[in-house]
Design an enzyme around this catalytic site. Sequence first.
Site, PDB file in Angstrom:
ATOM      1  CG  ASN A  92       5.515  27.341 -28.585  1.00  0.00           C
ATOM      2  OD1 ASN A  92       4.344  27.190 -28.238  1.00  0.00           O
ATOM      3  ND2 ASN A  92       6.436  27.812 -27.775  1.00  0.00           N
ATOM      4  CE  LYS A 116       6.379  31.434 -28.351  1.00  0.00           C
ATOM      5  NZ  LYS A 116       7.390  32.463 -28.195  1.00  0.00           N
ATOM      6  CG  HIS A 118       9.043  28.129 -24.287  1.00  0.00           C
ATOM      7  ND1 HIS A 118       9.024  29.480 -24.052  1.00  0.00           N
ATOM      8  CD2 HIS A 118       9.179  27.975 -25.624  1.00  0.00           C
ATOM      9  CE1 HIS A 118       9.121  30.122 -25.209  1.00  0.00           C
ATOM     10  NE2 HIS A 118       9.221  29.229 -26.186  1.00  0.00           N
ATOM     11  CD  GLU A 158       7.257  32.673 -24.606  1.00  0.00           C
ATOM     12  OE1 GLU A 158       6.300  31.897 -24.759  1.00  0.00           O
ATOM     13  OE2 GLU A 158       7.819  33.257 -25.558  1.00  0.00           O
ATOM     14  CD  GLU A 161      12.509  28.157 -28.347  1.00  0.00           C
ATOM     15  OE1 GLU A 161      11.973  28.132 -29.451  1.00  0.00           O
ATOM     16  OE2 GLU A 161      11.889  28.407 -27.303  1.00  0.00           O
ATOM     17  N   GLY A 167      10.510  36.245 -30.265  1.00  0.00           N
ATOM     18  CA  GLY A 167       9.457  37.242 -30.440  1.00  0.00           C
ATOM     19  C   GLY A 167       9.976  38.658 -30.636  1.00  0.00           C
ATOM     20  CB  SER A 207      12.941  35.981 -34.643  1.00  0.00           C
ATOM     21  OG  SER A 207      12.435  36.708 -33.532  1.00  0.00           O
TER      22      SER A 207
END
Length: 256
Positions: free
Chosen positions: A9, A11, A98, A100, A168, A174, A214
């Site tokens: 991904n 991003k 996701h 985010e 996730e 991150g 991560s």
Amino acid sequence: MRKPFVAANWKMNLLAAQLPDYFQVLRSELTAQANVWQQVDVAFAAPYLLLPTAHQCCGGDFLVTAQNVHQEPSGAYTGEIAIGMLKEAGVMSSLVGHSERRQYFSETDEIVAAKTKACLQAGMLPIVCIGETRHERESRATQDVLAKQLKAVLPVVSVEQKIVFAYEPVWAIGTGLTATDEQAQEAHAFIRGVVQDELGKEFASSLRILYGGSAKPENFSGLLAQADIDGGLVGGASLKPKDFAAMILQAAQGAL
Ligand code: 13P
């Protein structure tokens, strides 16, 4: 046995001009192992404008996936991208929900379900992301959160359709913090159990559930060794083609 699935991904990173070099490095690392393409499904979730170049660079060897789709086929949705537009560009998969998107763009479970349904109806593979926040884990609500997110989506899925889930944990994305192998396995086994309750054993046992948060070459093989972890959805480490290739090779090794 479930075929490993390793997805990058990217991003909102990289430029189309960087992709030929990226894939050249990746492919030269992967030649270390013959037939890696047969052993692992590899996908790249690219920003919309990079999709055509990514598609070209991937040839038939890797899957290209969007990072988001809109649930309506067309209409007055300024700034959005329809599934038909993705399919026209040769893109047959998308991430959905996701964290985010949920966090910064207010995507609710209902929107995630609508996007998943639209993908499935259009023959696109949805990679649906679920996971708990740090606060939810610390207040021991992880399983409740996962069950709620899953139960919003599973009613739109039927057993003959193809879908992938990604677990996730938001606190691991991150941050450099990774779920331990045991924490991740526990969550994946729980997810598979909920799917089994809703859609039956055959569907649940063939479902691929990816870990994201991560993940990197240093921790990936331990995660992959867990019974219910079938691959990864990789953010930061996927921006470095050597690291990402190393993770694909680890998945291939595990598949032998
Ligand atoms: P990181 O690997 O950078 O933590 O990102 C994970 C992720 O969000 C993949 O979708």
